[in-house]
Each structure stands twice: as C-alpha cells, then as structure tokens.
Scaffold this active site. Sequence first.
Site, PDB file in Angstrom:
ATOM      1  N   ARG A 115     -20.828  -4.003   9.180  1.00 41.10           N
ATOM      2  CA  ARG A 115     -20.783  -5.286   9.877  1.00 41.10           C
ATOM      3  C   ARG A 115     -20.175  -5.144  11.265  1.00 41.10           C
ATOM      4  O   ARG A 115     -19.246  -4.361  11.462  1.00 41.10           O
ATOM      5  CB  ARG A 115     -19.910  -6.287   9.100  1.00 41.10           C
ATOM      6  CG  ARG A 115     -20.622  -6.898   7.912  1.00 41.10           C
ATOM      7  CD  ARG A 115     -19.846  -8.082   7.359  1.00 41.10           C
ATOM      8  NE  ARG A 115     -18.424  -7.834   7.258  1.00 41.10           N
ATOM      9  CZ  ARG A 115     -17.502  -8.784   7.254  1.00 41.10           C
ATOM     10  NH1 ARG A 115     -17.846 -10.042   7.378  1.00 41.10           N
ATOM     11  NH2 ARG A 115     -16.220  -8.480   7.133  1.00 41.10           N
TER      12      ARG A 115
ATOM     13  N   SER B 208     -12.902   2.034   5.731  1.00 42.94           N
ATOM     14  CA  SER B 208     -12.309   1.957   4.385  1.00 42.94           C
ATOM     15  C   SER B 208     -12.392   3.283   3.624  1.00 42.94           C
ATOM     16  O   SER B 208     -12.902   3.338   2.504  1.00 42.94           O
ATOM     17  CB  SER B 208     -13.002   0.865   3.590  1.00 42.94           C
ATOM     18  OG  SER B 208     -13.048  -0.293   4.350  1.00 42.94           O
TER      19      SER B 208
ATOM     20  N   ASP C  41      -9.386  -1.301   5.096  1.00 45.69           N
ATOM     21  CA  ASP C  41      -9.722  -2.663   4.626  1.00 45.69           C
ATOM     22  C   ASP C  41      -8.582  -3.302   3.838  1.00 45.69           C
ATOM     23  O   ASP C  41      -8.392  -4.512   3.847  1.00 45.69           O
ATOM     24  CB  ASP C  41     -11.013  -2.668   3.794  1.00 45.69           C
ATOM     25  CG  ASP C  41     -10.944  -1.740   2.589  1.00 45.69           C
ATOM     26  OD1 ASP C  41     -10.071  -0.858   2.561  1.00 45.69           O
ATOM     27  OD2 ASP C  41     -11.772  -1.887   1.673  1.00 45.69           O
TER      28      ASP C  41
END
Length: 908
Positions: free
Chosen positions: A530, A594, A648
Amino acid sequence: LHIKNILNLLPQVDRYLYHMRLSDDVLLDLMARFQAEMVKGLARDTNPTATLKMLPTFVRSIPDGTEKGEFLALDLGGSRFRVLKVKVSENGKQNVQMESQIYPTPKEIIHGSGTDLFQYVADCLADFMETKNIKHKKFPLGFTLSFPYIQRKLEEGILISWTKHFKARGVQQTDVVKSLQKALRKHQDIDVDILALVNDTVGTMMTCGYDDQRCEVGVIIGTGTNACYMEEMSNIDLVEGDEGRMCINTEWGAFGDDASLDDIRTEFDKEIDLGSFNPGKQLFEKMISGLYLGELVRIILLKMTREGLLFNGKLSTALCTKGKIETKHIAAMEKYKEGLSNTKEILMELGLAPSEDDCIAVQHVCTVVSFRSANLCAAALAAILTRLRENKKVARLRTTVGVDGTLYKIHPQYAKRLHKVVRRLVPNCDVRFLLSESGSGKGAAMVTAVACRLLSQRKQINEVLSLFKITKENLIGVKNRMRAELEYGLKKETHPVATVKMLPTFVYGTPDGTENGKFLALDLGGTNFRVLLVKIRSGRSKSVRMYNKIFAIPLEIMQGTGEELFDHIVQCIADFLEYMGIKGARLPLGFTFSFPCRQACIDKGTLVGWTKGFKATDCEGEDVVDMLREAIKRRNEFDLDIVAVVNDTVGTMMTCGYEDSNCEIGLIAGTGSNVCYMEDMRNIEIVEGDEGKMCINTEWGGFGDNGCIDNLRTKYDKEVDEGSLNPGEQRYEKMTSGMYLGEIVRQILIDLTKQGLLFRGQISERLRTRGIFETKFLSQIESDRLVLLQVRRILQQLGLDSTCDDSIIVKEVCGSVSKRAAQLCGAGLAAIVEKIRDNRKLEHLKTTVGVDGTLYKLHPHFSRILQETVKELAPQCDVTFMLSEDGSGKGAALITAVAKRVHNVAEN
C-alpha cells in the site's frame, strides 16, 4: 345393468363416507398444522402443551458403513417379542448377519406387573444366549421399545405411557433400562452392556440408513404408527448444545389429541375412540394404523347394514362383535383381481349373505378407509420432509424414508398410494422409499453399533485433540521462558544468541497530539503493498485523514531478486503520486516494513531475514532504506525524504497511542505474530544511553527456536514447520499466527482421515494440497452463528464432502488449534506486561495494548481467550485492549511525524 349398479353404488358409498375423502387442499392444511405442532413440540416453553412430543432420542448419527462387531438386540412392542444376535462386518463390503428367536408375549405378562414383564424379557434373553451357546462372551445390547418414553441419554428411557394393548403395572414414569438391568442381575452367567434404548421408528431409520446413507426419516405404519427424523440440534430446546443433529421421535400418533383434528374426525372415529382402552389419546393413530382400520370398517358396515344399505339390512353376530374384522382382511379385500372373491369369502365367514353389489360396496368402503389412512400419513410425512428441506436451506431435497410396519407391507395398494400422495404434496422433494428388512431389531443393533463406533471414534479424536490442551502450569512455563528470552535479547552478552531478537526501533516516544503536516507512508508486509498519503492535524480538532491505493505483489516478484522487488515498489509509488497529483512534492516518508530488521537509527534497517513467504534474493543483511533510495534513483522521476523504517507492530502501538496515551504495547495477531513495547533505555544494553524509553520490536515469532517450547509442539506442528519456507525458524509464530493455523488443521484432518475418523477415510486431492485451509475458514467454521450445514458448505468449497458428524469434528479441531494459539499468545503477552510492571516497580500496572491483525479481529473467540489468558497469568496488571485502525499506514505516518518533531527539537 351390473356396471350401472356399480356406478350407482360407489357414489352412494362415497356420499356416505364423504368426510373420509380428503382433498389436496385439506391435506395441505393438515401439513401446515402438523408443521406448527412440530415447532411447538421442539420449543421448551410450548412442549408441555404440544400434542407432538418431539422426543429427543440421543441418536446423533446414522450408520456410515464402518460399523463392525457383534451385538444383541431385544425388540418389544408388538404382538411378538424378539431376541436377535446381529453381526456387522466391514471387510470392504458391508455385511449384516442375523440370528433371531421369537418369544410369545402372553396376556398375563403384558397385563401383569412391570417386574414380571422385565424378568420375562431377561429370561428370554438368557434362554437365547444358552441356545446359541454365547453365554461366555460380553455383548453390547440395543433394546427396541415401541412406546413413548423420555430420554436424557441414549441408554435411558422414562416410559410416558403404554399404547397398543400393553398395560403392565408400575412401569409408567420409571426408567425401563434400569428395570431391565435389575432383572438381568438375576442371571449372573450372562454379561451384557445396554448401550442404547431405541424406538422402533428410529430402528427402522437406522436399518435403512445402513443401506442408504441418505436415509434421515423413519416411518412405521403397522399395528401403531409413528415417525422420526434427523433434526438440527440448534432447533432442539430440550437438549443442551447446538452442534450436529439428533433423531427426533415425533410420536405422531397423538397428533390431534388437543381436538385440533375434530373437523376431519368422523362419527366412526369417535366411536372407535370411545371403545378403545385409551379414549381421547392417539387420535391420529386411530385414523391410520393397523390396530384400528379393521374395526373402523366393521363399524361403518354395521351402520350401513342397520340403515338397510347392505346385506338387505340383515346383521350377523360376528358383524356386531368388536375385533372381528382385522387389517389383514382389508388387505385381502383390496387385492387386485382376487379382491372381490376374497371379500365374498370374508363376509360369508362373518355369517353374512352378501350379494355381488354388497361385495363391491364393502370393497369400496375398505378402499376409502385405507386410502384416508395413506392420505393422513402422507400429509404428516410431507410436513416432516418440508421441515428437512427448510432446515437444509435447499430448493430441492433429495432424501430417503425408511418404512416398516405390517399395514405398509401387506396391504396391496397402500405403499403405492402413500408414495403418490407424498410426491404430489411435496413436488420439491425427491423421495426414495426404502422398505426396512427386520427393522426394529436390526435397527437396535445398528444404533448400538453406531454408539460403539462413536465411543471408539470419540476416544481416538480426544487423544489427538488432547495434544492441543495446555494446562495453566504449561502456560506459566511459557510466560516464564518468554520473560527469560526477553532479558537475553536485551543484554549485550546474550543478544546474539537470543531467539527473541529485541530489536531497538529508535522510536523514543508515542504521539503527544502536536503532530502536524502531510506524510507519505508505504506498507509492505504481505501479498499486498500500500501507498498512503496521510494528513495529520493537531490542536483541538486533531484528526488524521488518509488516501491510499493497494497494489498486488506477484509471487514471482516476492521470490525474485531484491532489485526487481524494489523496482516494483517504486513503480507503485510513482503510480500513486501521479494518481494523487503530488509528484513534485518532497514529502517526509515512513516505510512500514513488517519483517525483522536490525536498526542502528530510525531511518536505517538491515533485514535480518525474510518471513511470510517472501524470498527475494540479495536483501538479507542489506539496508532496506538504501535499497529503496537506489531504486528511486534508478527511476529518476521523483525524490522522497525517507524519515523512518517502521515495523507494523510499532505502527499499531503508535496509532493507538495517538488515541490513548496509556498505550505502550503493540500486538499483531494476523498472518504473522509479533509484539513491541516501550522499554526503559537503561535496560537496553545494545543501545547507548540510559535516559527515557525506546520502543523494542521483540520479533517474538522466533521464540522457541532454541527448543525451549518443544514440550508443547505436536507432530502436526513439526510437519507444518518442515513443509514451510524456513524450517526450524519462527516456531512460536507457527503455533500462533494466521499463516499457519489452517495448515496445522489440515495436517490433523489428514491424520484423522487416515485413521478412518473423517470423510469416510477418503483423503481427497484437495486435502493433500498445502495451503487450501486458509485461516479465514477457521474463523468462519468456528462462528457461533454458523449452523453445521454452512460448515458443510465451506468444506464442500474446499472439495471435502463431509457428513454432519465430519463437520462437528472439523469444528472441534479448528477450535482446539485456535484456542491453543490464543493461549500461547496470551502467555507471551503476560510476560511483557509483567516486565513493564517490574520495570516501574509497581504493585499494580494499568496499561493499554494496541492490537491489529485479521486473526484477532475476525476470529470469533481468539480475542476473548487471549484476554482471559493475560488476566489469569498477570493478575496484577489491568490491561485494556484497543483495536488499531490501520496501524501500518497511519502508524507509519505518526512515527514519521514524531521523528520529525523529535528531530526538530534536537536541532533547536
């Protein structure tokens, strides 16, 4: 003239018996009434006043063809009493061998005391075992009793009332199994274990179910009449539990006992009822069953003769005597071709002198009476079939009805009429009618065989699932070992060998509300990537607005070269900047990455190792920020100010920290599993400085890689680990995270199927396929709102053709695996909150955990079990759980904003 006579005669009889001829409209209305009464009988509040008692039988499963063994069966309830020995073998082909002995049921026994009745039954059983020379063996026994009784378990039955011609004293409201067990004690040379008490209707369904696994309805149309069918447990108020199905004995003979059928009952029915030994009871049965049809015909003929319509008005003694016309006579009179001559013969035996017209009229009376019986049965059966179809939520039902009973068997037209009317009333049901061979006795043996199979299966299943049960001592052990590993990871000396990496993030604080500006955020951590634009406003109306675009990362890029991966990322960023019209702005950027990274400062992150299916080459040991900057240079279209590399989990903590200043822990329970928390700088030996705090990314997924939780790892965990991309690593994560739980379930299902406990022992191609059992299916299957039918649909989507029993087992397996995951996660988190409490030397800690991840958010029980575990293992910590809204995007922007703020303060 003869034909003219017939044409005159038959309408005359029809007019006389007008109320016995039921139109389809009447039958459809009866169906609706029957369905409403079924609902009343199933509901706890209305059951006491319902005429359909809808008795739970505790038979939860029909035969699946794998039953085997030798069983004894008793069959009591009709004019004869039978003892059977039934051998069920399953050597590749189903096979049932039976030996039986019929014993009389003398009037003095069935009308005497209950003690004598059960002693007689025990004596007959002992005689049978003596005759067959099987007294030396222990046998499971099934007992068929064809009367209404209440069950609270399979091997118990409190007799409600005798029906038909039985009336032994002192048996009503007592447990018939206990009475039989007491009588058997007098025969110390035989050893039987009564496993099941079975109604004859259930026996019929089970016998037919052995030959056809679609059979889920049993009907008896004989001396008495009744039906049973498989009902969803969630609809049965009278029994605890919502899982699976249970056979319900409707006791439909009593339908209408509340006067609800008075509009279709005739004067003849009322006369029969008044002359019976139980007036006002079993009114539906008295219009249908073999015990009453002959008598109905006699009463009609008697009345017609008295009115001069038959036999020139001349009566005979026999015609005036109760019980002289039996159902076998009706069957003979309605026989094709021979019917009329049989009618003449029977009437003459009754001392009558019938003309040919009399014979035709009498034969027609028999037809009307027996046809009405078939019509009534068809309406009630159609109501049951409609209920089954609605329970299954299907447009068309395909099912089998097992039928037994002398009337159905010996009457030449009955079965054909019944089938035709049922099919007309429920055109959306494809019904196969299966005649039960020696139903009730064999059926009792089948119920017992199924009970034995289920007992043995349950034992094997429990053995497998017990591997996933974690005691409180085990959980305390996990908490203590996790705590020790946290300490190892923080200490300079032990850090290199610690399994919990305790990576410094160089995030020194949580948001304070003064953050402001526009930020870009990147989020890479799964199969999607994203890019976000985040606008943060401070002050009284503080807010965060986000705009984002999602891009897929194809497998060939996830597992290609590092350069290809970062070029793909930059291509996505370029598309987003173009899309938002901000290509020229040099915005501060936070990069949520992450994966385990070792950081020397906030904008540098060296990849320790890929997880979650990523395998891009030339990345491990490299600084991901440098790789991103290089790729931006290669593209040479725009420039960005990369301020922070963010995990994350830290993003999750920061997002919740923006809303709640107490939040100092971030937890991810999704595809992967991880935790971060604010640690005192003085405890972080691997970073200079003792003042303040820093967020530590624990990377706790690697906990146990040194073997410290091997005592809790099952063979299924080991199989999943061996088949993964990183064998031997991330062991804790592989027991707690969404990426692996479905795979653990799949391994267990394969094992249970190999043991013949699931899917009829057939391992489908799909079940052999790694990764088909996604964790989202666990969440769906374990949903409390989901009935088993929907579970079956989910399994069918996976190419697993499951029975109702299979679905229950699959649901249990999913529950065991996810419960263990939540408990292990909770034990790890308890170690973290206890550490923070100790750091601050507090008696009592109040803190907030920011949480994200699909497993925590979507699974129906995971969050509750995790919270309960933390509470139990860290009782001095008051922990609030706060769901993060987009930690990886919003969190990355907030970290960037906080880093900018801290940087500006330092510069000033």
